[in-house]
Design an enzyme around this catalytic site. Structure first.
Site, mmCIF file in Angstrom:
data_model
loop_
_atom_site.group_PDB
_atom_site.id
_atom_site.type_symbol
_atom_site.label_atom_id
_atom_site.label_comp_id
_atom_site.label_asym_id
_atom_site.label_seq_id
_atom_site.Cartn_x
_atom_site.Cartn_y
_atom_site.Cartn_z
ATOM 1 N N HIS A 1 8.195 -11.549 -4.393
ATOM 2 C CA HIS A 1 7.947 -12.952 -4.023
ATOM 3 C C HIS A 1 7.277 -13.704 -5.180
ATOM 4 C CE1 HIS A 1 9.108 -12.221 0.070
ATOM 5 N NE2 HIS A 1 8.080 -11.443 0.351
ATOM 6 N N HIS B 1 6.726 -5.200 -3.128
ATOM 7 C CA HIS B 1 7.286 -6.238 -2.254
ATOM 8 C C HIS B 1 6.710 -7.618 -2.587
ATOM 9 C CE1 HIS B 1 9.055 -7.689 1.570
ATOM 10 N NE2 HIS B 1 8.002 -8.497 1.574
ATOM 11 N N GLU B 2 5.401 -7.690 -2.671
ATOM 12 C CA GLU B 2 4.766 -8.984 -2.935
ATOM 13 C C GLU B 2 5.032 -9.468 -4.359
ATOM 14 O OE1 GLU B 2 3.692 -10.714 -0.570
ATOM 15 O OE2 GLU B 2 3.707 -9.125 0.934
#
EC number: 3.4.24.-
Length: 450
Positions: free
Chosen positions: A26, A22-23
């Site tokens: 980003h 997920h990170e």
């Protein structure tokens, strides 16, 4: 104790993988948009490991593995040198900022596709959805579904195995009319039956959704025939031998193994009159079950193993594809999970699904441990499921989540200027309270199921 440690280890690995994915979404898009990333952290609190790359980004693995974050250069958080302002997040276009924020959930969806791609290349074993028994007065019985039939489709969606049946039925929970197509095993002569799922409720971590409808899948047959008698057990002392068929218990005819198990379990230390068949001859024996304490309750124990007839090969399936076809199947499976997650969350909000179905970290840890025990295929499927859920939940329009940030950007685009800091601060507080309440409810449900 070992099972708790196993569940915890499987949970931490799953959480670490999914948070990193997920990170990284980003992080990767931020870099592509020219934003300076100051820190990429997996976990919160004290840093256990850290390293800085040539771009000045600090990579951290922290003590508390319950989340992560990407810290980007931003003038709203701290003063920025003039020469670095063009690399600040807040100075990027609305489209670029939206892409950076959406990249986290999108990365979770891509990971789910990748996990299912691996699963379908390896091959997923399954069982054709043939019904063994129907529980009287159950939802399935009311729909007049008969044993021996195969569940071919749910509301027009084909169901080649029990996993497909479960996925489709769970998405219909709370619906008044769900059509299931059934046919005799080996036949294509289908009949449609209607299930009323308005009052269907089950505990996901304790009950199989299919069984809670009153459907017992056709599985390996367990006959009341002994394949093994343990030495010095109650059965051995009674004179029972491998190959004996139990015909009656206390005068009651016996055709199912589970009925014998119930007799033994419910009569610790009490003599049971058995009639058995041994090599064509009838014999009478007396079995006095040993006593064992199970969860503080005395239960009988005989010390025998039944004869199990494996499921015939024609009932077994395997879903396995080549690399390209596996991508298509993995994408479709991920899309089905996304629709199911959104559907279930919507029904939680409308009340069609009870809030006690909401699960928290304890249930997730149990699921992680159980899937890891079953093998790499099932652990990958578990990771894909949680990854989809993580992606969907992060898109919720709560200010503390990615969806909330996207909502603020949409408002900024419409009004031609950013939402005021006062409104954002107030929204973050409300969002944090709602998130804490939701997590509290999920934890309460977890503890109530223990």
């Amino acid at each position: 104790m070992l099972s708790i440690l196993w569940n915890l280890a499987a949970f931490i690995i799953a959480l670490g993988v999914l948070i990193t994915v997920h990170e990284f979404g980003h992080f990767w898009v931020a870099r592509r948009c020219g934003v300076r990333v100051e820190r990429f952290s997996i976990g919160f609190g004290k840093a256990l490991w850290r390293r800085t790359d040539r771009y000045g980004t600090e990579y951290v693995i922290a003590l508390i593995p319950l989340g992560g974050y990407v810290k980007m250069l931003d003038e709203r958080a701290e003063p920025v040198a003039p020469e670095l302002r063009r690399h600040a997040f807040n100075n990027k276009t609305v489209g670029q900022r939206a892409a950076i924020i959406a990249a986290g959930p999108v990365a979770n969806f891509i990971f789910a596709i990748f996990a299912y791609w691996l699963v379908f290349i390896i091959g997923v074993p399954g069982v054709r959805p043939v019904i063994g028994e129907i529980t009287p007065n159950s939802i399935a019985a009311q729909a007049q579904i008969a044993p021996g039939t195969e569940l071919k489709a749910v509301d027009g969606i084909e169901t080649p195995d029990w996993d497909a049946v479960r996925l489709q039925l769970v998405s219909k929970i709370g619906d008044q009319q769900t059509t299931v197509s059934v046919a005799p095993f080996g036949s294509d002569q289908r009949q449609d039956k209607t299930l009323d799922l308005r009052h269907w409720a089950f505990e996901p971590d304790k009950q199989d959704p299919v069984s809670s409808l009153g459907i017992r899948p056709r599985g390996p047959q367990i006959e009341p025939v002994l394949s093994e008698v343990q030495a010095n057990s109650a059965a051995s002392k009674a004179g029972l031998q491998a190959g004996d068929r139990i015909v009656k218990v206390d005068g009651q005819p016996l055709t199912q193994w589970m009925k014998f198990v119930t007799f033994v379990r419910d009569n610790p230390g009490k003599p049971l009159a058995l009639e058995i068949e041994r090599q064509g001859s009838a014999l009478s024996l007396t079995l006095t079950p040993d006593t064992k304490s199970v969860n503080g309750k005395a239960e009988g124990f005989a010390g025998v193993v039944p004869k199990i007839i494996p499921l015939p090969e024609e009932y077994k399936t395997i879903r396995q594809y080549g690399p390209f076809s596996a991508i298509l199947e993995a994408t479709d499976k991920t899309w089905q999970l996304m629709k199911l997650t959104v559907n279930m969350l919507g029904k939680l909000i409308t009340g069609d699904v009870k809030l006690n179905n909401l699960s928290g970290p304890i249930s997730i840890a149990q699921g992680a441990g159980m899937s890891a025990e079953f093998g790499v295929i099932y652990y990958l499927m578990f990771l894909a499921l949680i990854s989809v859920n993580l992606g969907i939940i992060n898109l919720f329009p709560l200010p503390v989540l990615d969806g909330g940030h996207l909502l603020f950007l949409a408002i900024e685009k419409l009004k031609g200027g950013p939402v005021s800091e006062r409104v954002q601060d107030f929204s973050y507080r409300i969002g944090s309270i709602l998130l804490v309440l939701l997590m509290g409810l999920a934890l309460f449900n977890d503890f109530s199921r223990l």
